[in-house]
Scaffold this motif. Structure first.
Motif, mmCIF file in Angstrom:
data_model
loop_
_atom_site.group_PDB
_atom_site.id
_atom_site.type_symbol
_atom_site.label_atom_id
_atom_site.label_comp_id
_atom_site.label_asym_id
_atom_site.label_seq_id
_atom_site.Cartn_x
_atom_site.Cartn_y
_atom_site.Cartn_z
ATOM 1 N N GLY A 7 2.632 -6.956 8.195
ATOM 2 C CA GLY A 7 2.864 -7.045 6.651
ATOM 3 C C GLY A 7 3.622 -8.359 6.551
ATOM 4 O O GLY A 7 3.286 -9.240 5.631
ATOM 5 N N ARG A 8 4.684 -8.611 7.393
ATOM 6 C CA ARG A 8 5.254 -10.024 7.315
ATOM 7 C C ARG A 8 4.370 -11.141 7.699
ATOM 8 O O ARG A 8 4.698 -12.321 7.044
ATOM 9 C CB ARG A 8 6.760 -9.738 8.251
ATOM 10 C CG ARG A 8 7.714 -8.902 7.741
ATOM 11 C CD ARG A 8 8.984 -8.923 8.467
ATOM 12 N NE ARG A 8 8.829 -8.542 9.713
ATOM 13 C CZ ARG A 8 8.833 -6.902 10.034
ATOM 14 N NH1 ARG A 8 9.039 -6.138 9.035
ATOM 15 N NH2 ARG A 8 8.748 -6.631 11.245
ATOM 16 N N LEU A 44 0.971 -1.258 -0.098
ATOM 17 C CA LEU A 44 -0.184 -0.020 0.083
ATOM 18 C C LEU A 44 0.779 1.147 0.078
ATOM 19 O O LEU A 44 1.945 1.191 0.681
ATOM 20 C CB LEU A 44 -0.968 -0.048 1.046
ATOM 21 C CG LEU A 44 -1.742 -1.292 1.221
ATOM 22 C CD1 LEU A 44 -2.738 -1.065 2.644
ATOM 23 C CD2 LEU A 44 -2.782 -1.203 0.063
ATOM 24 N N PRO A 45 0.250 2.383 -0.579
ATOM 25 C CA PRO A 45 0.923 3.672 -0.550
ATOM 26 C C PRO A 45 1.789 4.147 0.760
ATOM 27 O O PRO A 45 2.704 4.667 1.005
ATOM 28 C CB PRO A 45 0.158 4.580 -1.077
ATOM 29 C CG PRO A 45 -0.894 3.996 -1.647
ATOM 30 C CD PRO A 45 -0.845 2.626 -0.961
ATOM 31 N N ASP A 46 1.150 3.608 1.857
ATOM 32 C CA ASP A 46 1.535 4.168 3.189
ATOM 33 C C ASP A 46 2.446 3.197 3.718
ATOM 34 O O ASP A 46 2.958 3.405 4.933
ATOM 35 C CB ASP A 46 0.267 4.121 4.263
ATOM 36 C CG ASP A 46 -0.290 2.831 4.568
ATOM 37 O OD1 ASP A 46 0.063 1.820 3.996
ATOM 38 O OD2 ASP A 46 -1.395 2.921 5.238
ATOM 39 N N GLY A 47 3.074 2.064 3.045
ATOM 40 C CA GLY A 47 3.816 1.180 3.448
ATOM 41 C C GLY A 47 3.419 0.140 4.066
ATOM 42 O O GLY A 47 4.467 -1.009 4.325
ATOM 43 N N ASN A 48 2.369 -0.112 4.231
ATOM 44 C CA ASN A 48 1.623 -1.163 4.708
ATOM 45 C C ASN A 48 1.244 -2.232 3.694
ATOM 46 O O ASN A 48 1.540 -1.992 2.474
ATOM 47 C CB ASN A 48 0.397 -0.912 5.478
ATOM 48 C CG ASN A 48 0.650 -0.072 6.945
ATOM 49 O OD1 ASN A 48 1.850 -0.635 7.504
ATOM 50 N ND2 ASN A 48 0.011 0.613 7.459
ATOM 51 N N ILE A 85 -5.657 -5.973 5.979
ATOM 52 C CA ILE A 85 -4.748 -4.808 5.996
ATOM 53 C C ILE A 85 -4.025 -4.861 7.283
ATOM 54 O O ILE A 85 -4.442 -4.756 8.139
ATOM 55 C CB ILE A 85 -5.645 -3.441 5.789
ATOM 56 C CG1 ILE A 85 -6.374 -3.422 4.535
ATOM 57 C CG2 ILE A 85 -4.419 -2.375 5.723
ATOM 58 C CD1 ILE A 85 -7.251 -2.403 4.661
ATOM 59 N N ALA A 86 -2.712 -4.929 7.346
ATOM 60 C CA ALA A 86 -1.728 -4.927 8.079
ATOM 61 C C ALA A 86 -1.700 -3.429 8.650
ATOM 62 O O ALA A 86 -1.577 -2.417 7.849
ATOM 63 C CB ALA A 86 -0.333 -5.413 7.852
#
Length: 88
Positions: free
Chosen positions: A73-74, A8-12, A66-67
C-alpha cells in the motif's frame, strides 16, 4: 490524471485509474521500482515489484492495482504521488 488511492475494508489499498492511464502507471512503476514480474491468471494478473505482490484487475474497463500487504500500500501511495507530481 485521475489516479486515486483507495483504502479497502480489509486494510489494504487499491490504486484506481482509467484504461487510458495504464501505460503511465506502468511507466511510474518502472521509474520508481524497476523490474516488474507478472503472472497472468484467468481474470487477473499477479504482479510483483519493489519486493511486494499485487493483484491487477481490469473488470468493466476499470483497472486497479490492489496491494496484498501494508508495505505494498505504501508503494501504491508512492506511485500516486509520482503521477500527481507531488513529493510529500
Amino acid at each position: 490524471m485521475a489516479v486515486t488511492l483507495l483504502s479497502l475494508p480489509d486494510g489494504n489499498s487499491s490504486l484506481e485509474f482509467t484504461p487510458d492511464e495504464i501505460e503511465a502507471v506502468r511507466q511510474a512503476i518502472s521509474d520508481l521500482f524497476g523490474k516488474v514480474n507478472s503472472e497472468p491468471h484467468a481474470t487477473y494478473s499477479q504482479i510483483a515489484f519493489g519486493g511486494e505482490a499485487f493483484i491487477f484487475e481490469q473488470e468493466w474497463d476499470e483497472p486497479c492495482l490492489i496491494a496484498l500487504t501494508g508495505a505494498g500500500g505504501r508503494l501504491l501511495a508512492e506511485i500516486e504521488r509520482h503521477l500527481s507530481g507531488t513529493t510529500s
